[in-house]
Design an enzyme around this catalytic site. Structure first.
Site, short mmCIF file in Angstrom:
data_model
loop_
_atom_site.label_atom_id
_atom_site.label_comp_id
_atom_site.label_asym_id
_atom_site.label_seq_id
_atom_site.Cartn_x
_atom_site.Cartn_y
_atom_site.Cartn_z
N ASN A 32 -33.32 0.08 3.00
CA ASN A 32 -32.48 -1.05 2.46
C ASN A 32 -31.37 -1.48 3.41
O ASN A 32 -30.97 -2.56 3.27
CB ASN A 32 -32.11 -0.30 1.26
CG ASN A 32 -32.88 -0.08 0.05
OD1 ASN A 32 -34.06 -0.62 0.24
ND2 ASN A 32 -32.57 0.81 -0.77
N THR A 35 -32.79 -4.12 5.37
CA THR A 35 -33.04 -5.18 4.58
C THR A 35 -31.79 -6.03 4.69
O THR A 35 -31.81 -7.26 4.95
CB THR A 35 -33.33 -4.92 3.35
OG1 THR A 35 -34.70 -4.39 3.43
CG2 THR A 35 -33.69 -6.28 2.45
N ARG A 77 -42.79 2.56 4.70
CA ARG A 77 -44.24 2.99 4.68
C ARG A 77 -43.90 4.49 5.30
O ARG A 77 -44.78 5.50 4.77
CB ARG A 77 -45.21 2.24 5.62
CG ARG A 77 -46.51 2.98 5.61
CD ARG A 77 -47.32 1.90 6.43
NE ARG A 77 -47.03 1.28 7.66
CZ ARG A 77 -46.96 2.10 8.66
NH1 ARG A 77 -47.43 3.35 8.88
NH2 ARG A 77 -46.51 1.30 9.67
N ASP A 90 -35.58 -6.40 -1.43
CA ASP A 90 -36.18 -7.07 -0.29
C ASP A 90 -36.72 -8.51 -0.88
O ASP A 90 -36.32 -9.50 0.01
CB ASP A 90 -37.56 -6.47 0.25
CG ASP A 90 -38.23 -7.12 1.44
OD1 ASP A 90 -37.55 -7.35 2.67
OD2 ASP A 90 -39.24 -7.73 1.14
N ASP A 94 -34.77 -12.24 0.39
CA ASP A 94 -35.68 -13.31 1.17
C ASP A 94 -35.15 -14.47 0.40
O ASP A 94 -35.10 -15.43 1.01
CB ASP A 94 -37.15 -12.97 0.77
CG ASP A 94 -37.75 -11.71 1.70
OD1 ASP A 94 -36.91 -11.54 2.68
OD2 ASP A 94 -39.05 -11.47 1.60
#
Length: 208
Positions: A32, A35, A77, A90, A94
């Protein structure tokens, strides 16, 4: 062919960023945080450089920080998968980044008196947000919506190419934006049609 190339390129980049992702996780950095940092970098490139007419520098900075999309995904992941909040953050970041990019381009073109470029940039801004919203809404209703000519990656590539072209020809950015505007509108139509077909199949009791 374009999709195959995109998948191959993404797979290659993943192999490159995996060591970086492992290092960040060992250092206690969360996906995070990456991000948010990536979004801040995009904002700096778009607003700090692109909106002031430094289009090539802005494009390079935005491209560099946009790659954090791949980095935070790899980190998630490795930690066992993205959390619901991570996925939400996320997607939200964006939208902020996309708005900053096309908003900055719109502002710059307006200062240059390029009314046609402004129109194209506004269409790209609005259509791009709708493209993302249609997908999110469809998935929220239990349907898929991974179709379309101009997804986020293609939109960022197009505006980046336009920024680079602007260093060679004055109309390079405007031309790229108009191509993207057309493709974005088509993509909205493709996604709506795709969801409509799924909804019809569901109403008729046919597996989508």
């Amino acid at each position: 062919m374009a999709k195959i190339f995109q998948v191959s390129a993404r797979a290659g980049m993943t192999r490159v960023v995996e060591p970086v992702a492992r290092g960040l996780l060992r250092s206690g950095v969360s996906p995070n945080a990456v991000t948010v940092a990536g979004t801040v970098g995009v904002l700096i490139g778009a607003i700090g450089f692109g909106a002031r007419g430094h289009l090539v520098a802005g494009a390079l900075i935005v491209t560099l920080f946009a790659l954090t999309d791949l980095l935070d995904g790899t980190m998630a992941r490795m930690r066992g998968g993205a959390t619901k909040f991570g996925a939400f953050l996320d997607s939200s970041m964006d939208r902020v980044a996309d708005g900053a990019i096309f908003g900055s381009v719109t502002y710059w073109l307006a200062t240059q008196g390029d009314s046609w470029g402004v129109v194209a940039a506004v269409i790209c801004l609005v259509a791009g947000q709708v493209v993302s919203y249609v997908k999110a809404r469809a998935e929220g209703l239990g349907m898929t919506c991974n179709v379309g000519l101009a997804e986020r990656t293609e939109r960022l590539i197009a505006v980046g190419v336009g920024a680079l072209l602007s260093a060679v020809v004055d109309w390079g950015l405007t031309a790229a934006l108009w191509v993207l505007a057309v493709l974005s509108v088509i993509t909205v139509g493709q996604r709506i049609a795709h969801v409509h077909r799924q909804a019809q199949r569901a109403e008729m009791g046919v597996d989508a």
